[in-house]
Design a protein around this motif. Structure first.
Motif, short mmCIF file in Angstrom:
data_model
loop_
_atom_site.label_atom_id
_atom_site.label_comp_id
_atom_site.label_asym_id
_atom_site.label_seq_id
_atom_site.Cartn_x
_atom_site.Cartn_y
_atom_site.Cartn_z
N MET A 62 38.96 34.32 28.41
CA MET A 62 38.46 34.16 29.78
C MET A 62 39.62 33.92 30.74
SD MET A 62 34.97 31.93 29.29
CE MET A 62 34.73 31.65 31.02
N GLY A 63 40.65 33.22 30.27
CA GLY A 63 41.84 33.00 31.08
C GLY A 63 42.56 34.30 31.36
N GLY A 69 41.77 39.80 36.78
CA GLY A 69 40.89 39.97 37.93
C GLY A 69 41.45 39.41 39.22
N GLY A 70 42.64 38.82 39.18
CA GLY A 70 43.27 38.28 40.38
C GLY A 70 42.77 36.91 40.77
N HIS A 71 42.15 36.17 39.85
CA HIS A 71 41.61 34.85 40.15
C HIS A 71 42.60 33.73 39.88
CE1 HIS A 71 37.67 36.61 40.81
NE2 HIS A 71 37.79 37.24 39.65
N VAL A 72 43.78 34.06 39.35
CA VAL A 72 44.79 33.05 39.05
C VAL A 72 46.04 33.37 39.85
CG1 VAL A 72 46.20 32.00 37.24
CG2 VAL A 72 43.88 32.73 36.72
N GLU A 77 51.27 33.66 44.22
CA GLU A 77 51.28 35.06 43.81
C GLU A 77 50.30 35.28 42.67
OE1 GLU A 77 55.13 36.50 42.81
OE2 GLU A 77 56.07 35.56 44.55
N ARG A 78 49.55 36.39 42.73
CA ARG A 78 48.67 36.75 41.62
C ARG A 78 49.54 37.10 40.42
NH1 ARG A 78 44.18 40.59 44.54
NH2 ARG A 78 43.20 38.91 45.70
N VAL A 79 49.10 36.67 39.25
CA VAL A 79 49.92 36.86 38.06
C VAL A 79 49.13 37.53 36.96
CG1 VAL A 79 51.45 34.92 38.54
CG2 VAL A 79 49.38 34.53 37.26
N LYS A 80 49.89 38.11 36.03
CA LYS A 80 49.31 38.69 34.83
C LYS A 80 49.17 37.61 33.77
CE LYS A 80 51.15 43.30 35.59
NZ LYS A 80 52.00 44.37 35.05
N PRO A 81 48.38 37.84 32.72
CA PRO A 81 48.18 36.81 31.70
C PRO A 81 49.46 36.36 31.00
CG PRO A 81 46.56 38.55 31.45
CD PRO A 81 47.51 39.00 32.50
#
Length: 185
Positions: A62-63, A69-72, A77-81
């Motif tokens: 889920m993380g 999805g751009g929720h973190v 800055e939006r980041v990748k997992p």
């Protein structure tokens, strides 16, 4: 965690109201678990793993989905997992209509108990909205039975689903294929 950090923790009398006093042996065991979950020197921790380990999100997948999805966001800055998180980073997580804003205090890679996880970040999140504000519109009381046509139209009006004429787009709700008869034949 050094012995100095253990002595800097608040005494039971200084705890927040409603917080339970913890057994010192349980606290020591929890600190040892956090030390075991810490990365080695030179190792990094992925953001999806960290938000799962500190219990901001239920599962690591889920993380990762939230990151994709751009929720973190990390430091705005939006980041990748796979983004590496460092001590002092500001992490913003949007989930279930609420935004969590935390500052990273400690890096851990394995999931630990809630009291230990809470020590790994500083929570700067705005307070959650009151329950009345997030209650869905148009819920019926249990046991009131099936809604009438009037009730259904009122619910649709509240939810913004009704069209300008309120029916199928024509006065009386009869389309051209029906030949003016309500059964369609």
């Amino acid at each position: 965690m050094s012995s100095q950090d253990v002595h800097d923790s608040p005494a039971p009398a200084e705890q927040a109201p409603g917080a339970e006093a913890l057994d010192p042996a349980a606290v020591a065991a929890a600190v040892a678990a956090a030390e075991a979950a810490a990365p080695g020197p030179g190792e990094t921790v992925r953001i999806d793993s960290w938000i799962w380990a500190v219990r901001l999100i239920k599962t690591r997948s889920m993380g990762a989905t939230a990151c994709r999805g751009g929720h973190v966001q990390v430091n705005g800055e939006r980041v990748k997992p796979a983004h590496s998180v460092r001590v002092g980073d500001e992490v913003r997580l949007r989930q279930e209509g609420r935004e969590r804003v935390v500052i990273v205090k400690r890096l851990i890679r394995k999931r630990v108990g809630a009291p230990v996880a809470a020590q790994c970040y500083v929570d700067n999140s705005p307070p959650p909205p009151p329950r009345e504000a997030v209650a869905p519109i148009g819920l019926r009381d249990r046991g009131t039975g099936r809604p009438t046509k009037r009730d259904r139209r009122e619910l649709e009006r509240l939810r913004g689903l009704a069209g300008p004429a309120g029916g199928l787009g024509r006065p009386g709700g009869m389309g051209p294929a029906s030949g003016g008869r309500p059964g369609g034949r």
